[in-house]
Design a protein around this motif. Structure first.
Motif, PDB file in Angstrom:
ATOM      1  N   ALA A 137       0.830  -1.212   0.000  1.00  0.00           N
ATOM      2  CA  ALA A 137       0.000   0.000   0.000  1.00  0.00           C
ATOM      3  C   ALA A 137       0.863   1.260   0.000  1.00  0.00           C
ATOM      4  O   ALA A 137       0.625   2.194  -0.779  1.00  0.00           O
ATOM      5  CB  ALA A 137      -0.942  -0.008   1.198  1.00  0.00           C
ATOM      6  N   ALA A 138       1.871   1.303   0.861  1.00  0.00           N
ATOM      7  CA  ALA A 138       2.756   2.469   0.905  1.00  0.00           C
ATOM      8  C   ALA A 138       3.568   2.574  -0.381  1.00  0.00           C
ATOM      9  O   ALA A 138       3.785   3.675  -0.909  1.00  0.00           O
ATOM     10  CB  ALA A 138       3.680   2.375   2.117  1.00  0.00           C
ATOM     11  N   PHE A 139       4.011   1.438  -0.906  1.00  0.00           N
ATOM     12  CA  PHE A 139       4.735   1.407  -2.177  1.00  0.00           C
ATOM     13  C   PHE A 139       3.899   2.040  -3.285  1.00  0.00           C
ATOM     14  O   PHE A 139       4.364   2.886  -4.038  1.00  0.00           O
ATOM     15  CB  PHE A 139       5.088  -0.043  -2.530  1.00  0.00           C
ATOM     16  N   ARG A 140       2.649   1.629  -3.390  1.00  0.00           N
ATOM     17  CA  ARG A 140       1.763   2.142  -4.438  1.00  0.00           C
ATOM     18  C   ARG A 140       1.596   3.658  -4.305  1.00  0.00           C
ATOM     19  O   ARG A 140       1.682   4.395  -5.282  1.00  0.00           O
ATOM     20  CB  ARG A 140       0.402   1.449  -4.364  1.00  0.00           C
ATOM     21  N   LEU A 195       5.735   9.726  -6.942  1.00  0.00           N
ATOM     22  CA  LEU A 195       6.925   9.896  -7.772  1.00  0.00           C
ATOM     23  C   LEU A 195       6.546  10.212  -9.220  1.00  0.00           C
ATOM     24  O   LEU A 195       7.053  11.158  -9.822  1.00  0.00           O
ATOM     25  CB  LEU A 195       7.795   8.640  -7.704  1.00  0.00           C
ATOM     26  N   LEU A 196       5.622   9.450  -9.766  1.00  0.00           N
ATOM     27  CA  LEU A 196       5.208   9.672 -11.152  1.00  0.00           C
ATOM     28  C   LEU A 196       4.467  10.999 -11.303  1.00  0.00           C
ATOM     29  O   LEU A 196       4.657  11.712 -12.293  1.00  0.00           O
ATOM     30  CB  LEU A 196       4.351   8.503 -11.639  1.00  0.00           C
ATOM     31  N   ASP A 197       3.649  11.360 -10.317  1.00  0.00           N
ATOM     32  CA  ASP A 197       2.968  12.661 -10.348  1.00  0.00           C
ATOM     33  C   ASP A 197       3.973  13.803 -10.319  1.00  0.00           C
ATOM     34  O   ASP A 197       3.795  14.815 -11.002  1.00  0.00           O
ATOM     35  CB  ASP A 197       2.001  12.805  -9.176  1.00  0.00           C
ATOM     36  N   ILE A 233      14.107   5.583 -17.139  1.00  0.00           N
ATOM     37  CA  ILE A 233      12.843   4.903 -17.416  1.00  0.00           C
ATOM     38  C   ILE A 233      12.220   4.517 -16.085  1.00  0.00           C
ATOM     39  O   ILE A 233      12.859   3.865 -15.258  1.00  0.00           O
ATOM     40  CB  ILE A 233      13.054   3.655 -18.299  1.00  0.00           C
ATOM     41  N   LEU A 234      10.974   4.958 -15.895  1.00  0.00           N
ATOM     42  CA  LEU A 234      10.237   4.673 -14.669  1.00  0.00           C
ATOM     43  C   LEU A 234       9.091   3.713 -14.971  1.00  0.00           C
ATOM     44  O   LEU A 234       8.552   3.715 -16.080  1.00  0.00           O
ATOM     45  CB  LEU A 234       9.693   5.965 -14.070  1.00  0.00           C
ATOM     46  N   PRO A 235       8.701   2.923 -13.979  1.00  0.00           N
ATOM     47  CA  PRO A 235       7.618   1.961 -14.197  1.00  0.00           C
ATOM     48  C   PRO A 235       6.272   2.665 -14.359  1.00  0.00           C
ATOM     49  O   PRO A 235       6.103   3.826 -13.980  1.00  0.00           O
ATOM     50  CB  PRO A 235       7.639   1.113 -12.929  1.00  0.00           C
ATOM     51  N   SER A 236       5.317   1.941 -14.900  1.00  0.00           N
ATOM     52  CA  SER A 236       3.957   2.461 -15.015  1.00  0.00           C
ATOM     53  C   SER A 236       3.329   2.516 -13.627  1.00  0.00           C
ATOM     54  O   SER A 236       3.787   1.843 -12.696  1.00  0.00           O
ATOM     55  CB  SER A 236       3.130   1.566 -15.942  1.00  0.00           C
ATOM     56  N   PRO A 237       2.278   3.307 -13.456  1.00  0.00           N
ATOM     57  CA  PRO A 237       1.653   3.431 -12.139  1.00  0.00           C
ATOM     58  C   PRO A 237       1.072   2.129 -11.605  1.00  0.00           C
ATOM     59  O   PRO A 237       0.905   1.973 -10.398  1.00  0.00           O
ATOM     60  CB  PRO A 237       0.559   4.480 -12.333  1.00  0.00           C
ATOM     61  N   ASP A 238       0.787   1.182 -12.483  1.00  0.00           N
ATOM     62  CA  ASP A 238       0.209  -0.082 -12.026  1.00  0.00           C
ATOM     63  C   ASP A 238       1.252  -1.201 -11.885  1.00  0.00           C
ATOM     64  O   ASP A 238       0.902  -2.364 -11.705  1.00  0.00           O
ATOM     65  CB  ASP A 238      -0.915  -0.518 -12.955  1.00  0.00           C
ATOM     66  N   ALA A 239       2.532  -0.847 -11.918  1.00  0.00           N
ATOM     67  CA  ALA A 239       3.603  -1.840 -11.779  1.00  0.00           C
ATOM     68  C   ALA A 239       3.538  -2.503 -10.398  1.00  0.00           C
ATOM     69  O   ALA A 239       3.201  -1.870  -9.403  1.00  0.00           O
ATOM     70  CB  ALA A 239       4.961  -1.185 -11.979  1.00  0.00           C
ATOM     71  N   THR A 240       3.881  -3.766 -10.377  1.00  0.00           N
ATOM     72  CA  THR A 240       3.888  -4.512  -9.112  1.00  0.00           C
ATOM     73  C   THR A 240       5.221  -4.336  -8.392  1.00  0.00           C
ATOM     74  O   THR A 240       6.211  -3.871  -8.987  1.00  0.00           O
ATOM     75  CB  THR A 240       3.679  -6.016  -9.376  1.00  0.00           C
TER      76      THR A 240
END
Length: 92
Positions: A38-41, A47-49, A69-76
């Motif tokens: 939860a905190a990771f998400r 970060l992406l915002d 390159i950064l992960p997508s917002p739904d990355a696990t």
């Protein structure tokens, strides 16, 4: 620097913003180490915002390599772990 968010596109971001991004990157690493999904998400979204808010979107037909390159917002958690370098997602 040019930053790609996977699945979204690229933004041009001034290097002066690296301190703030590194702070969020450090939080993300700590949450990954704890396995706190939860905190990771929440931190990944922050970060992406920050990248989106501080950067200037580049056109879809812009063809330059990305510096970061950064992960997508739904990355696990596992997907982000696979993308990590020694100093996190963001160098420095």
């Amino acid at each position: 620097m040019i930053v790609r968010i996977m699945g979204e596109g690229q933004v041009r971001l001034d290097d002066s913003h690296l301190t703030e991004l590194n702070r969020l990157d450090s939080e993300l690493l700590a949450e990954l180490d704890k396995g706190d999904a939860a905190a990771f998400r929440a931190t990944l979204v922050s970060l992406l915002d920050a990248v989106r808010g501080l950067g200037e979107p580049l056109p879809d037909d812009f063809l330059e390599p990305s510096d970061l390159i950064l992960p997508s917002p739904d990355a696990t958690l596992e997907q982000v772990r696979a993308m990590l370098r020694d100093d996190g997602l963001i160098p420095g």
